[in-house]
Structure formats: C-alpha cells, structure tokens
Design an enzyme around this catalytic site. Structure first.
Site, PDB file in Angstrom:
ATOM      1  N   HIS A  61       0.865  -1.178   0.000  1.00  0.00           N
ATOM      2  CA  HIS A  61       0.000   0.000   0.000  1.00  0.00           C
ATOM      3  C   HIS A  61       0.903   1.230   0.000  1.00  0.00           C
ATOM      4  CE1 HIS A  61       0.999  -0.509   4.218  1.00  0.00           C
ATOM      5  NE2 HIS A  61       0.481   0.680   4.520  1.00  0.00           N
ATOM      6  N   HIS A  63       1.019   3.991   2.234  1.00  0.00           N
ATOM      7  CA  HIS A  63       1.365   4.804   3.401  1.00  0.00           C
ATOM      8  C   HIS A  63       2.860   5.111   3.358  1.00  0.00           C
ATOM      9  CE1 HIS A  63      -2.417   3.725   5.946  1.00  0.00           C
ATOM     10  NE2 HIS A  63      -2.634   4.704   5.092  1.00  0.00           N
ATOM     11  N   ASP A  65       5.443   5.220   5.214  1.00  0.00           N
ATOM     12  CA  ASP A  65       6.511   4.376   5.755  1.00  0.00           C
ATOM     13  C   ASP A  65       6.820   3.188   4.853  1.00  0.00           C
ATOM     14  OD1 ASP A  65       3.865   3.673   6.650  1.00  0.00           O
ATOM     15  OD2 ASP A  65       4.729   2.205   8.018  1.00  0.00           O
ATOM     16  N   HIS A  66       5.990   2.972   3.826  1.00  0.00           N
ATOM     17  CA  HIS A  66       6.203   1.849   2.913  1.00  0.00           C
ATOM     18  C   HIS A  66       6.717   2.283   1.535  1.00  0.00           C
ATOM     19  CE1 HIS A  66       4.142  -1.336   5.374  1.00  0.00           C
ATOM     20  NE2 HIS A  66       3.716  -0.239   5.965  1.00  0.00           N
ATOM     21  N   ASP A 211       0.373  -4.322   6.205  1.00  0.00           N
ATOM     22  CA  ASP A 211      -0.562  -3.795   7.196  1.00  0.00           C
ATOM     23  C   ASP A 211      -1.972  -4.292   6.887  1.00  0.00           C
ATOM     24  OD1 ASP A 211       1.775  -2.456   7.645  1.00  0.00           O
ATOM     25  OD2 ASP A 211       0.886  -0.457   7.694  1.00  0.00           O
ATOM     26  N   HIS A 269       6.666  -5.545  11.311  1.00  0.00           N
ATOM     27  CA  HIS A 269       5.980  -4.272  11.562  1.00  0.00           C
ATOM     28  C   HIS A 269       5.858  -4.046  13.068  1.00  0.00           C
ATOM     29  CE1 HIS A 269       3.048  -0.974  10.744  1.00  0.00           C
ATOM     30  NE2 HIS A 269       3.707  -0.918   9.597  1.00  0.00           N
TER      31      HIS A 269
END
Length: 301
Positions: A61, A63, A65-66, A211, A269
C-alpha cells in the site's frame, strides 16, 4: 525455494534497530522488493544484497513508511547508470501516489531510471519465471492494499530404479521422460512418463501480508502456506487501539496462522512500545512455531 532478507521491520516510527518496512525475496534468479520504506537503499547495502538484478517492486500500500525509500533508491540507481526497467506493482491508488511523488521530484513522467507501473487487481497472477505471485486485496484503513502469495511449482523426479528395470538408457531419452514426454527405447517398447516419475515434491508457498486490520476472508490465500509473513503491530491488551489504527495484534496473527495450517509464522511491523519478548510470547502461546523478524534476518523457505 524462496530466500527472504528483512531490510526493514519497524512500524510507522523507525527505531535505532528497525528500519521502515522492506523485504527482499529471491527465487529462481529473480530479486523482488516488497515495499520500500525510507532508507531501504542503505539497508540493501548493509545486508550485502546490493542492487544487482533488482527490477521489480511490489507495494502492499502507499502509506509513507512503505514508499518513501523509492526516490532515494531510484536516484542511486540513476547515478549508477542503470538501464534496467524497474516495474512497480501496486493498487491503482497506490501507484497514483507514487507517480505523483516522483513527478514532484523530477517532473511528470520522468525518473532517474526507466520505470513501468503495473496496477494490481484481485485474482491477478504475476508470472515471475520459475514461480508465480498471486495478488489479493487486504483491508487497511483507506488504502487499496494487497497481499502476495509466492508459489514455486512442485516437481516430479525420475526414479532411477524404475528407469533401470525398464531398460531406459542414460542420455536424451531420460531427459524427454523428465519433461513428461513418452519415449520409444531400442527394443521398440514405449515408456510412459508415469512409469518412471515419482510423486510431485518441492513446491513452496510463501504468503506476505503487510498492514491489515482484519484477517477475515484471507484464509483461502494463506491455507497450508509453508511460511506466513504478517504484521503484529500491537499486543492483545491494546486490541482496541489496533482497531483504531487498522492493525493486528500478535495473538490475532498467531490464531490466523494456527487456523490455516501454516508451517511457520514470521511477525514484522514491530512497534517500539513493546519488547520483542512480549510479542513473541503472546504469539507462541497460540502458535509455537512463531518468530519475530529483525532487520537483516535471512530466512529460507
């Protein structure tokens, strides 16, 4: 066989020991990056994996942080004058964010290296050459998230005793049989592959889920996996907070693995609010074959 190198195992806030999420999967001569958190390029160097033959990124995805490590990685590859095309796979919304991020740095349609964008859809199967990657939707807040099933084919091998008893000589005829084609030997008899091939063995199934706020509906993809890599951001005592932020607890991840006959559970994570021992203890009570991934862990399945 799949070789995994964990490059980043933190939750949204990195720590001195854990970088933002990224996972390198290697199989059949291919090297695939799953997510690319900030600092991933340095993690590739520190792990010893380097940048060679890296030509595909799967994004769970978008977000930050990814995905924030993508510009830095591309800049370095450009300075190294890489001419290889990098294919980025992700949901349509995920790709839109990445495309706009790159455009903000280098202009619309531009990047330091050749890039292709491939939108993922439910049920899509990527043929990676020597193995496949099945893509399935995952629920995580307001994102179009995906999980991935890496599957290597089981293979049937020739049975030496059967070859000898049937009089099949060494050489090309055995190669034909190994490829599943019947052959005619010197005395005129036809030997069928079923007469000399053993049962299928050696196939591997690896499932990677980033996530996710729920495991509902995911069993069909995870069942009988040799390994499941999945997030465990919270402990069960904070399950209500996990719901608010769209994440799982270690207990939920472990129960999911146990219910689906998974071989090994690898949790990632990690939130800095807990000690690793707490997380592992909660998971292992439910699913004993659990481990917590650390940056630079190397696991083969």
């Amino acid at each position: 066989m799949f070789a995994l190198t964990f490059l980043g195992t933190s939750a949204s806030v990195p720590s001195a020991e854990r970088n933002h999420p990224a996972l390198l999967v290697e199989a059949a001569g291919k090297r695939i990056l799953i997510d690319c958190g900030e600092g991933t390029q340095r993690q590739l160097l520190r792990s010893g994996a380097g940048f060679r033959r890296l030509d595909r990124i799967l994004l769970t995805h978008a977000h930050l942080d990814h995905v924030l490590g993508i510009p830095g990685l591309f800049s370095t590859l450009g300075l190294r004058q890489s001419s290889d095309v990098m294919t980025i796979h992700g949901g349509p919304g995920t790709l839109d964010i990445v495309i706009r991020m790159l455009a903000g740095l280098w202009g619309a349609g531009r990047a330091p290296i050749p890039v292709e964008f491939a939108a993922l859809s439910e049920g899509q199967v990527i043929d990676a050459g020597g193995f496949t990657i099945d893509c399935f939707p995952v629920r995580h807040r307001d994102t179009d998230s995906f999980g991935f099933v890496f599957q290597s084919p089981a293979r049937r091998h020739l049975l030496p005793d059967r070859l000898a008893s049937l009089g099949v000589p060494d050489g090309p005829l055995r190669g034909e049989l190994a490829q599943g084609r019947p052959v005619v030997i010197e005395d005129g008899r036809t030997i069928d592959p079923e007469d000399v091939l053993g049962p299928a063995t050696g196939g591997r199934k690896l499932v990677v889920i980033g996530d996710t706020e729920t495991t509902e509906g995911l069993s069909q993809y995870v069942a009988d996996a040799d390994m499941l890599v999945i997030e465990a951001t919270f402990l069960d005592r904070d399950a209500s907070i996990a719901r608010d932020y769209g994440h799982l607890t270690a207990a939920e991840a472990a129960a999911f693995a146990a219910a689906n006959n998974v071989g090994q559970l690898v949790l990632t994570h990690m939130s800095g609010r807990y000690e690793d021992e707490e997380i592992l203890a909660e998971a292992a009570r439910i699913f004993p074959n659990s481990r917590i991934a650390a940056d630079f862990d190397h696991i083969v399945v």
